[in-house]
Motif scaffolding. Structure first.
Motif, PDB file in Angstrom:
ATOM      1  N   LEU A 107     -10.159   4.916  -2.416  1.00 10.08           N
ATOM      2  CA  LEU A 107      -8.935   5.325  -1.725  1.00 10.08           C
ATOM      3  C   LEU A 107      -9.145   5.363  -0.207  1.00 10.08           C
ATOM      4  CD1 LEU A 107      -5.968   6.274  -2.087  1.00 10.08           C
ATOM      5  CD2 LEU A 107      -6.857   8.596  -2.005  1.00 10.08           C
ATOM      6  N   PRO A 108     -10.238   5.977   0.305  1.00  3.46           N
ATOM      7  CA  PRO A 108     -10.423   5.960   1.765  1.00  3.46           C
ATOM      8  C   PRO A 108     -10.549   4.547   2.337  1.00  3.46           C
ATOM      9  CG  PRO A 108     -11.791   7.658   0.804  1.00  3.46           C
ATOM     10  CD  PRO A 108     -11.211   6.855  -0.334  1.00  3.46           C
ATOM     11  N   GLU A 109     -11.270   3.653   1.654  1.00  2.00           N
ATOM     12  CA  GLU A 109     -11.394   2.275   2.134  1.00  2.00           C
ATOM     13  C   GLU A 109     -10.028   1.593   2.186  1.00  2.00           C
ATOM     14  OE1 GLU A 109     -15.583   0.437   0.662  1.00  2.00           O
ATOM     15  OE2 GLU A 109     -14.241   1.182  -0.931  1.00  2.00           O
ATOM     16  N   ARG A 110      -9.234   1.830   1.146  1.00  2.00           N
ATOM     17  CA  ARG A 110      -7.923   1.198   1.053  1.00  2.00           C
ATOM     18  C   ARG A 110      -6.977   1.743   2.114  1.00  2.00           C
ATOM     19  NH1 ARG A 110      -6.673  -1.961  -2.533  1.00  2.00           N
ATOM     20  NH2 ARG A 110      -8.047  -1.231  -4.165  1.00  2.00           N
ATOM     21  N   ALA A 149      -1.081   7.083 -18.778  1.00  2.00           N
ATOM     22  CA  ALA A 149      -0.687   5.697 -19.059  1.00  2.00           C
ATOM     23  C   ALA A 149       0.058   5.102 -17.858  1.00  2.00           C
ATOM     24  CB  ALA A 149       0.189   5.635 -20.309  1.00  2.00           C
ATOM     25  N   ARG A 150       0.864   5.909 -17.179  1.00  2.00           N
ATOM     26  CA  ARG A 150       1.567   5.430 -15.981  1.00  2.00           C
ATOM     27  C   ARG A 150       0.583   5.141 -14.856  1.00  2.00           C
ATOM     28  NH1 ARG A 150       6.503   8.250 -13.736  1.00  2.00           N
ATOM     29  NH2 ARG A 150       6.449   6.346 -12.517  1.00  2.00           N
ATOM     30  N   ILE A 151      -0.470   5.954 -14.738  1.00  2.00           N
ATOM     31  CA  ILE A 151      -1.502   5.688 -13.728  1.00  2.00           C
ATOM     32  C   ILE A 151      -2.175   4.361 -14.029  1.00  2.00           C
ATOM     33  CG2 ILE A 151      -3.764   6.418 -12.851  1.00  2.00           C
ATOM     34  CD1 ILE A 151      -2.793   9.317 -13.100  1.00  2.00           C
ATOM     35  N   GLU A 152      -2.530   4.170 -15.288  1.00  2.00           N
ATOM     36  CA  GLU A 152      -3.203   2.924 -15.674  1.00  2.00           C
ATOM     37  C   GLU A 152      -2.294   1.708 -15.496  1.00  2.00           C
ATOM     38  OE1 GLU A 152      -4.493   3.890 -19.631  1.00  2.00           O
ATOM     39  OE2 GLU A 152      -6.238   5.006 -18.894  1.00  2.00           O
ATOM     40  N   ALA A 153      -0.981   1.918 -15.540  1.00  4.38           N
ATOM     41  CA  ALA A 153      -0.029   0.820 -15.398  1.00  4.38           C
ATOM     42  C   ALA A 153       0.295   0.503 -13.932  1.00  4.38           C
ATOM     43  CB  ALA A 153       1.267   1.161 -16.142  1.00  4.38           C
ATOM     44  N   LEU A 154      -0.233   1.309 -13.003  1.00  7.40           N
ATOM     45  CA  LEU A 154       0.016   1.011 -11.591  1.00  7.40           C
ATOM     46  C   LEU A 154      -0.528  -0.381 -11.282  1.00  7.40           C
ATOM     47  CD1 LEU A 154      -0.929   4.352  -9.780  1.00  7.40           C
ATOM     48  CD2 LEU A 154       1.340   3.336  -9.963  1.00  7.40           C
ATOM     49  N   PRO A 155       0.178  -1.115 -10.427  1.00  7.19           N
ATOM     50  CA  PRO A 155      -0.311  -2.458 -10.107  1.00  7.19           C
ATOM     51  C   PRO A 155      -1.671  -2.387  -9.423  1.00  7.19           C
ATOM     52  CG  PRO A 155       1.507  -1.829  -8.659  1.00  7.19           C
ATOM     53  CD  PRO A 155       1.379  -0.758  -9.693  1.00  7.19           C
ATOM     54  N   GLN A 156      -2.521  -3.324  -9.773  1.00  5.10           N
ATOM     55  CA  GLN A 156      -3.841  -3.386  -9.160  1.00  5.10           C
ATOM     56  C   GLN A 156      -3.712  -4.029  -7.781  1.00  5.10           C
ATOM     57  OE1 GLN A 156      -6.813  -2.170 -10.435  1.00  5.10           O
ATOM     58  NE2 GLN A 156      -5.394  -1.217 -11.855  1.00  5.10           N
ATOM     59  N   ARG A 179       3.657   5.877  -5.571  1.00  6.38           N
ATOM     60  CA  ARG A 179       3.636   5.888  -7.038  1.00  6.38           C
ATOM     61  C   ARG A 179       2.461   6.709  -7.565  1.00  6.38           C
ATOM     62  NH1 ARG A 179       5.115  -0.308  -8.769  1.00  6.38           N
ATOM     63  NH2 ARG A 179       7.352  -0.154  -8.392  1.00  6.38           N
ATOM     64  N   LEU A 180       1.309   6.560  -6.941  1.00  2.00           N
ATOM     65  CA  LEU A 180       0.142   7.330  -7.345  1.00  2.00           C
ATOM     66  C   LEU A 180       0.414   8.832  -7.189  1.00  2.00           C
ATOM     67  CD1 LEU A 180      -2.821   7.404  -8.281  1.00  2.00           C
ATOM     68  CD2 LEU A 180      -3.475   7.254  -5.865  1.00  2.00           C
ATOM     69  N   ALA A 181       1.020   9.217  -6.074  1.00  2.04           N
ATOM     70  CA  ALA A 181       1.337  10.639  -5.844  1.00  2.04           C
ATOM     71  C   ALA A 181       2.327  11.151  -6.888  1.00  2.04           C
ATOM     72  CB  ALA A 181       1.905  10.822  -4.442  1.00  2.04           C
ATOM     73  N   GLU A 182       3.320  10.356  -7.198  1.00  5.36           N
ATOM     74  CA  GLU A 182       4.324  10.742  -8.192  1.00  5.36           C
ATOM     75  C   GLU A 182       3.692  10.964  -9.563  1.00  5.36           C
ATOM     76  OE1 GLU A 182       7.809   8.394 -10.499  1.00  5.36           O
ATOM     77  OE2 GLU A 182       7.868   8.251  -8.311  1.00  5.36           O
ATOM     78  N   VAL A 183       2.873  10.019  -9.979  1.00  5.34           N
ATOM     79  CA  VAL A 183       2.248  10.104 -11.297  1.00  5.34           C
ATOM     80  C   VAL A 183       1.211  11.229 -11.336  1.00  5.34           C
ATOM     81  CG1 VAL A 183       0.867   8.835 -12.989  1.00  5.34           C
ATOM     82  CG2 VAL A 183       2.734   7.696 -11.804  1.00  5.34           C
ATOM     83  N   THR A 184       0.491  11.425 -10.242  1.00  3.55           N
ATOM     84  CA  THR A 184      -0.461  12.541 -10.177  1.00  3.55           C
ATOM     85  C   THR A 184       0.271  13.867 -10.329  1.00  3.55           C
ATOM     86  OG1 THR A 184      -1.930  11.248  -8.768  1.00  3.55           O
ATOM     87  CG2 THR A 184      -2.248  13.623  -8.762  1.00  3.55           C
ATOM     88  N   GLY A 185       1.438  13.977  -9.718  1.00  2.28           N
ATOM     89  CA  GLY A 185       2.258  15.177  -9.878  1.00  2.28           C
ATOM     90  C   GLY A 185       2.679  15.373 -11.328  1.00  2.28           C
ATOM     91  N   GLU A 186       2.975  14.276 -12.022  1.00  2.00           N
ATOM     92  CA  GLU A 186       3.348  14.374 -13.434  1.00  2.00           C
ATOM     93  C   GLU A 186       2.178  14.896 -14.261  1.00  2.00           C
ATOM     94  OE1 GLU A 186       4.870  10.616 -14.791  1.00  2.00           O
ATOM     95  OE2 GLU A 186       6.464  10.613 -13.285  1.00  2.00           O
ATOM     96  N   LEU A 218       0.824  -1.207   0.000  1.00  2.00           N
ATOM     97  CA  LEU A 218       0.000   0.000   0.000  1.00  2.00           C
ATOM     98  C   LEU A 218       0.860   1.259   0.000  1.00  2.00           C
ATOM     99  CD1 LEU A 218      -2.738   1.425   0.099  1.00  2.00           C
ATOM    100  CD2 LEU A 218      -2.662   1.183   2.610  1.00  2.00           C
ATOM    101  N   GLY A 219       1.922   1.270   0.785  1.00  2.00           N
ATOM    102  CA  GLY A 219       2.810   2.435   0.829  1.00  2.00           C
ATOM    103  C   GLY A 219       3.427   2.729  -0.529  1.00  2.00           C
ATOM    104  N   LEU A 220       3.927   1.695  -1.180  1.00  4.91           N
ATOM    105  CA  LEU A 220       4.529   1.859  -2.500  1.00  4.91           C
ATOM    106  C   LEU A 220       3.488   2.337  -3.513  1.00  4.91           C
ATOM    107  CD1 LEU A 220       6.960   1.590  -4.363  1.00  4.91           C
ATOM    108  CD2 LEU A 220       6.373  -0.831  -4.662  1.00  4.91           C
ATOM    109  N   TRP A 221       2.294   1.742  -3.477  1.00  7.79           N
ATOM    110  CA  TRP A 221       1.230   2.129  -4.403  1.00  7.79           C
ATOM    111  C   TRP A 221       0.858   3.598  -4.210  1.00  7.79           C
ATOM    112  CZ3 TRP A 221      -3.874   3.763  -4.056  1.00  7.79           C
ATOM    113  CH2 TRP A 221      -4.631   3.654  -5.228  1.00  7.79           C
TER     114      TRP A 221
END
Length: 182
Positions: free
Chosen positions: A76-79, A62-69, A40-47, A34-37
């Motif tokens: 997001l709040p549930e996760r 495309a990088r967002i879509e490539a994030l591991p499921q 990565r989400l924050a990094e790509v959102t910044g991009e 979860l921490g890594l995900w």
């Protein structure tokens, strides 16, 4: 023999504690996955935010879509909140509070406790903590004092000290007083 470091549990709290409607909820430390995900989400959102061309936006998406499921189809709040989400829902906590708690948890994961505290105490508007320039600060001060800058007794406060704020003399204007008689 090399240095020996103590167990990390001595340094890490059990998680982040949020108080919602008078009740405390403690978010556990996030899993590595979860921490890594989240990072990565924050990094790509910044991009996406910083993209200046359509191609850059498409590459970031495309990088967002490539994030591991991650397992399960969770918001997001549930996760981020995990079991705390179900506890809060069972306690009748309203959706806006759940969303805000989840966003704070996300900020905590990507930015740490200080960032989460700033986000929480600003009501999710970190820019509300302080005006960004002199004009905005003055406008805020006028709004807070009702336009009158007076002392508590209703009198105008004394001028601020100018100690240490003198301007250097202008060339050609030194000693403009009378000349001494010879």
């Amino acid at each position: 023999m090399g240095a020996r470091l103590d167990d990390l549990d001595a340094y890490w709290s059990p998680g982040l504690t949020l108080t919602v409607k008078g009740r405390e909820y403690t978010l556990p430390l996030p899993s590595a996955e979860l921490g890594l995900w989240c990072r990565r989400l924050a990094e790509v959102t910044g991009e996406v935010h910083n993209a200046s061309s359509e191609q850059e936006i498409q590459a970031a998406v495309a990088r967002i879509e490539a994030l591991p499921q991650l397992p399960d189809d969770l918001s997001l709040p549930e996760r981020v909140l995990g079991d705390v989400y179900q506890q809060m829902a069972a306690d009748g906590v309203e959706d806006p509070y759940l969303q805000f708690a989840g966003q704070t948890g996300y900020i905590w994961i990507i930015g740490g406790e200080d960032a989460a505290e700033r986000y929480w105490t600003s009501g999710g508007r970190p820019e509300a903590l302080r005006p960004t320039n002199r004009q905005a600060r003055r406008a805020q001060n006028r709004a807070q004092t009702g336009g009158n800058r007076t002392a508590g007794d209703g009198k105008t406060p004394p001028p601020a000290s100018t100690s240490g704020t003198t301007s250097p003399p202008t060339p050609g204007r030194r000693n403009r007083g009378r000349r001494k008689a010879r």
